[in-house]
Design a protein around this motif. Structure first.
Motif, mmCIF file in Angstrom:
data_model
loop_
_atom_site.group_PDB
_atom_site.id
_atom_site.type_symbol
_atom_site.label_atom_id
_atom_site.label_comp_id
_atom_site.label_asym_id
_atom_site.label_seq_id
_atom_site.Cartn_x
_atom_site.Cartn_y
_atom_site.Cartn_z
ATOM 1 N N ARG A 50 53.681 69.183 55.469
ATOM 2 C CA ARG A 50 53.657 68.561 54.056
ATOM 3 C C ARG A 50 54.263 68.018 53.520
ATOM 4 O O ARG A 50 53.364 67.413 52.036
ATOM 5 C CB ARG A 50 53.524 70.502 53.799
ATOM 6 N N ILE A 51 55.879 68.183 53.465
ATOM 7 C CA ILE A 51 56.787 66.721 52.900
ATOM 8 C C ILE A 51 56.113 65.220 52.990
ATOM 9 O O ILE A 51 55.950 64.828 51.466
ATOM 10 C CB ILE A 51 57.993 67.319 53.176
ATOM 11 N N LEU A 52 55.905 65.179 53.803
ATOM 12 C CA LEU A 52 55.398 63.655 54.515
ATOM 13 C C LEU A 52 54.056 63.344 54.061
ATOM 14 O O LEU A 52 53.782 62.121 52.596
ATOM 15 C CB LEU A 52 55.019 63.499 55.667
ATOM 16 N N HIS A 165 55.464 55.493 57.942
ATOM 17 C CA HIS A 165 56.426 56.631 57.169
ATOM 18 C C HIS A 165 56.739 57.280 58.114
ATOM 19 O O HIS A 165 55.147 58.211 59.309
ATOM 20 C CB HIS A 165 55.661 56.976 55.638
ATOM 21 N N LEU A 166 57.923 57.467 58.283
ATOM 22 C CA LEU A 166 58.447 59.063 59.306
ATOM 23 C C LEU A 166 59.558 59.628 58.855
ATOM 24 O O LEU A 166 59.529 59.839 57.640
ATOM 25 C CB LEU A 166 58.986 58.062 60.551
ATOM 26 N N TYR A 197 64.528 67.124 54.881
ATOM 27 C CA TYR A 197 63.520 66.379 55.040
ATOM 28 C C TYR A 197 63.890 65.066 54.266
ATOM 29 O O TYR A 197 64.226 63.972 53.634
ATOM 30 C CB TYR A 197 62.214 66.632 55.403
ATOM 31 N N ARG A 198 63.636 63.791 55.564
ATOM 32 C CA ARG A 198 63.550 62.357 55.157
ATOM 33 C C ARG A 198 62.866 61.667 55.521
ATOM 34 O O ARG A 198 61.974 61.821 56.421
ATOM 35 C CB ARG A 198 64.717 61.361 55.572
ATOM 36 N N ILE A 199 61.943 60.809 54.204
ATOM 37 C CA ILE A 199 60.783 60.188 54.621
ATOM 38 C C ILE A 199 61.103 59.116 54.934
ATOM 39 O O ILE A 199 61.841 58.052 53.622
ATOM 40 C CB ILE A 199 59.873 60.540 53.363
#
Length: 216
Positions: A50-52, A165-166, A197-199
């Motif tokens: 979801r954050i991604l 994008h990970l 979280y990191r994108i």
């Protein structure tokens, strides 16, 4: 067991069926997704995913786009909805997850996405295909060495102007993965950070130029 979603055949691994649906609601779309036991995060769309989907820029409108480790398809289906003129490819090792993704594509009237088993992918999509964007919630729990092999295989399929994008949680090695990607020649930056979280935005590896005194 969580290990079921890393197998091609959750039936054979003992994951009995329990069909369900979950809703993916984003500011620009609402998708109803088919889920089942034996796939990743069957009871809700995973928070990292979801954050991604909240944080990434819009995908390229045209070209080939890839969801790496697609599960039952929330990322791939979002790509397909946001870029209806693009061709979206979704790859995973779990056949049950891929069947669910294909059903959800039909439910949501998205005909520009294909779900393919990893072992069948190159024969169906073409090993030489290049991707303008790769979006992924990568399978961190397969282990560092296996993850690195997976990323090395697919990130070199970006187009020269493409980017991946990970999404990775910091407690699961996001920062060490960032460093590894940089050392392997993929220019990597942190595009967003939220709830741990990191994108990571990963650019294509630069193409080496001609040696001095030589023409291309």
């Amino acid at each position: 067991m969580a290990a079921h979603y890393f197998t091609e055949d959750p039936d054979g691994a003992g994951a009995a069926h329990r069909p369900a649906t979950v809703d993916l609601v984003l500011p620009d779309l609402h998708l109803r997704l088919h889920t089942d036991r034996g796939v990743f995060s069957p009871d809700r769309v995973d928070p990292g995913t979801r954050i991604l989907l909240d944080a990434v820029p819009p995908p390229p409108a045209h070209g080939d786009l890839l969801d790496l480790g697609c599960g039952y398809g929330p990322i791939a289906l979002t790509l397909a909805a946001r870029a209806p003129a693009a061709s979206v490819w979704a790859v995973d090792v779990n056949a049950r997850a891929l069947e669910l993704g294909a059903r959800s594509a039909q439910t949501n009237h998205l005909d520009n996405v294909r779900f393919l088993l990893d072992r069948d992918f190159d024969a169906a999509a073409g090993a030489g295909r290049r991707y303008a964007a790769i979006w992924s919630n990568p399978p961190i729990r397969i282990g560092k060495d296996a993850l690195h092999r997976l990323l090395e295989r697919w990130l070199d399929r970006l187009t020269p102007a493409g980017a991946a994008h990970l999404v990775v949680h910091r407690h699961l090695g996001a920062d060490s993965l960032h460093r590894w990607l940089d050392t392997r020649g993929w220019p990597t930056s942190r595009a967003a950070s939220r709830s741990g979280y990191r994108i990571l935005r990963v650019a294509a590896r630069p193409t080496p130029g001609p040696a001095p005194g030589k023409t291309p």
